[in-house]
Design an enzyme around this catalytic site. Structure first.
Site, PDB file in Angstrom:
ATOM      1  N   ARG A  74     -78.872-104.187 -32.127  1.00 12.13           N
ATOM      2  CA  ARG A  74     -80.033-104.946 -32.486  1.00 12.13           C
ATOM      3  C   ARG A  74     -80.701-105.243 -31.085  1.00 12.13           C
ATOM      4  O   ARG A  74     -79.853-105.740 -30.140  1.00 12.13           O
ATOM      5  CB  ARG A  74     -79.670-106.126 -33.252  1.00 12.13           C
ATOM      6  CG  ARG A  74     -80.518-107.092 -33.663  1.00 12.13           C
ATOM      7  CD  ARG A  74     -80.229-108.539 -34.427  1.00 12.13           C
ATOM      8  NE  ARG A  74     -81.437-108.998 -34.614  1.00 12.13           N
ATOM      9  CZ  ARG A  74     -81.449-110.194 -34.785  1.00 12.13           C
ATOM     10  NH1 ARG A  74     -80.497-111.027 -34.678  1.00 12.13           N
ATOM     11  NH2 ARG A  74     -82.494-111.027 -35.136  1.00 12.13           N
ATOM     12  N   HIS A  75     -82.007-105.530 -31.224  1.00 14.96           N
ATOM     13  CA  HIS A  75     -82.595-105.848 -30.223  1.00 14.96           C
ATOM     14  C   HIS A  75     -82.167-107.359 -29.706  1.00 14.96           C
ATOM     15  O   HIS A  75     -81.424-108.025 -30.395  1.00 14.96           O
ATOM     16  CB  HIS A  75     -84.094-106.163 -30.402  1.00 14.96           C
ATOM     17  CG  HIS A  75     -84.475-106.921 -31.660  1.00 14.96           C
ATOM     18  ND1 HIS A  75     -84.536-108.351 -31.478  1.00 14.96           N
ATOM     19  CD2 HIS A  75     -84.703-106.549 -32.859  1.00 14.96           C
ATOM     20  CE1 HIS A  75     -84.565-108.769 -32.752  1.00 14.96           C
ATOM     21  NE2 HIS A  75     -84.803-107.802 -33.647  1.00 14.96           N
ATOM     22  N   GLY A  76     -82.587-107.519 -28.395  1.00 18.23           N
ATOM     23  CA  GLY A  76     -81.866-108.839 -27.885  1.00 18.23           C
ATOM     24  C   GLY A  76     -82.863-110.408 -28.341  1.00 18.23           C
ATOM     25  O   GLY A  76     -83.927-109.895 -29.175  1.00 18.23           O
ATOM     26  N   ALA A 389     -78.669-108.907 -30.074  1.00 13.53           N
ATOM     27  CA  ALA A 389     -78.145-107.812 -29.451  1.00 13.53           C
ATOM     28  C   ALA A 389     -76.811-107.604 -30.245  1.00 13.53           C
ATOM     29  O   ALA A 389     -75.768-106.941 -29.563  1.00 13.53           O
ATOM     30  CB  ALA A 389     -77.532-108.359 -27.927  1.00 13.53           C
TER      31      ALA A 389
END
Ligand SMILES: *[C@@H]1O[C@H](CO)[C@@H](O)[C@H](O)[C@H]1NC(C)=O
Ligand SMILES: *[C@@H]1O[C@H](CO)[C@@H](O)[C@H](O)[C@H]1NC(C)=O
Length: 460
Positions: A74-76, A389
């Site tokens: 996952r994105h931060g 993340a």
């Protein structure tokens, strides 16, 4: 130990009052999908690059070596989306204009003077801390699996990177490469050019799934439990308590404003590492109620609540297993070595359906508006599963008895449901467990009622 400068800066922010806040609010592990990764792995607060190699658990008697990693990440940490920016604006304006001067110790004076600094154009973009989240994750994974993500592989451009098209994911995929380069001591610009591919059909497949869009996303009754809980007596109790702390009339303080205050606390921590005074409005019981509200939403919208939620991720499921099949295929010594790593960057709504499809975090009773008190021990806790993340790691090993597969979630070993006796089962046993999905899970059939899609996955 808490670094003293953090204490100091908090005290300055509190305008030299006697009140000193610890640097992390005690409700920080209840922010659902807005939880920091460090809350799930607190040892990272001491050393963000610490790696414990004992999480890799292939049987030592079989002389295993890792041959491939597929990571769904996952994105931060990110800014609030426009919708939340506007809710925060409304909240701060209401408190500024309507909240009476304080005499009760709820720090209304600070809240009334709090300056709104979020703007519409921030809309969900990755923040500086979010880049760091992903960069550090890449560095830890490189230390954990040097033969797959080390200098040789990075220099050779052998790590495959796919990402969702959203800005925060593109920024994250760049940060991941920065981390790999840094760890391999390559200069960030000159040695190798960053490269990635955008693939929304893989990483945002839910958008392309008609059965999901019509049956869940645009269907008001599909999230009935969430709505019921939002206006139910647990949430109402929290709303009234917080309204009283702010000195606001109960009617003017809506459930949406209540959530805005809670999110604001989470954003100030995730984005600026600040213990915001907004956090003081909530005690741990309040936070657990709000956490449950978020979990209910994710459960019914993205996880086990409706079968189509997880089936919308069939393309990703097949992609992962096709990649593993290829990497685990028997090779002659003259054959090229398999692709060492495939990194896929997406969203909480990419990870949750996949984890659900794999049968993880499925409790006996589904969470509903009415069973809050029976759900305290639930395993479906988005604060733990999909913080910023968050990552799902499939590590394939070459072992004497054949390929083995280990699953790690947020760098912690997790066993496959149905194979709970072993940390690292034989890959063929994992495939046997998911046979029904490998032979089915047809996106076109499940999502559009047609069977024009790709055939079943019959490799191996
Ligand atoms: C590493 O993890 C293992 C469990 O997997 C634990 O027993 C051990 O204490 C950890 N070591 C360090 C240095 O944190
Ligand atoms: C909407 O959701 C409800 C509850 O899950 C379901 O019974 C109904 O069939 C859905 N409607 C559509 C149009 O899919």
């Amino acid at each position: 130990m808490v670094p003293s400068f953090l204490f100091f800066s908090v005290m300055i922010r509190c305008c030299c009052s006697a009140l000193s806040l610890p640097d992390v609010p005690n409700i920080a592990s209840h922010f659902g999908t807005k939880t920091r990764y460090e809350e799930v792995n607190p040892h990272l607060l001491r050393d963000i690059l610490s790696v414990n190699k004992s999480v890799l658990r292939a049987p030592s008697s079989e002389r295993c070596s890792p041959v491939h990693l597929t990571a769904v990440v996952r994105h931060g940490s990110r800014y609030p989306t426009v919708k939340n920016v506007r809710a925060i604006d409304k909240l701060s304006e209401l408190v500024r204009s309507q909240s009476p001067q304080d005499s009760t110790g709820w720090r209304r004076d600070i809240l009334k003077r709090w300056k709104m600094w979020y703007t519409d154009d921030m809309d969900g973009q990755l923040v500086h801390k979010g880049r760091e989240d992903v960069r550090h994750l890449a560095r830890r994974l490189s230390v954990l699996l040097p033969s797959l993500l080390g200098e040789e592989q990075v220099r050779g451009g052998r790590v495959r990177l796919l990402t969702s098209s959203k800005h925060r994911c593109i920024s994250s995929v760049e940060a991941f490469q920065e981390g790999l380069h840094q760890q391999a001591n390559l200069s960030p610009v000159s040695d190798v050019r960053y490269s990635h591919q955008v693939d929304d059909e893989l990483l945002r497949s839910f958008e392309h799934c008609r059965g999901y869009v019509e049956g869940v996303e645009n269907n008001r009754t599909a999230l009935a439990e969430v709505k019921k809980f939002k206006h139910g007596h647990e949430m109402d109790g929290v709303r009234k308590r917080v309204a009283a702390r702010l000195g606001l009339p109960e009617d003017s303080f809506t459930p949406d404003l209540l959530e805005a205050a809670f999110f604001l606390c989470s954003y100030e921590l995730a984005i600026k590492s600040e213990h915001s005074p907004w956090c003081l409005l909530f005690d741990e019981d309040d936070a657990q109620v709000l956490e449950y509200k978020s979990d209910l939403k994710q459960y019914w919208k993205r996880a086990h609540g409706h079968a189509i939620n997880s089936l919308s991720s069939c393309p990703l499921f097949h992609h992962v297993f096709r990649t593993l099949d290829k990497a685990g295929r028997p090779r002659r010594s003259t054959d090229a070595s398999p692709e060492p790593a495939s990194i896929l960057i997406g969203h909480a709504e990419t990870l949750l359906p996949l984890l659900s499809l794999l049968g993880l975090y499925k409790d006996e009773a589904p969470p509903t508006a009415d069973n809050y008190h029976r759900q305290h021990g639930r395993s479906f806790r988005t604060s733990k599963i999909v913080p910023y993340a968050a990552n799902v790691l499939f590590v394939l090993y070459d072992c004497q008895r054949g390929p083995r597969l280990q699953l790690l979630i947020n760098e912690t070993p997790v066993r496959f449901p149905g194979l709970s006796a072993e940390d690292v089962p034989l890959y063929r046993d994992v495939r046997a467990t998911y046979r029904h999905l490998l032979d089915g899970c047809d996106f076109h059939k499940e999502c559009h009622g047609t069977s024009a899609g790709r055939g079943p996955n019959t490799e191996l």
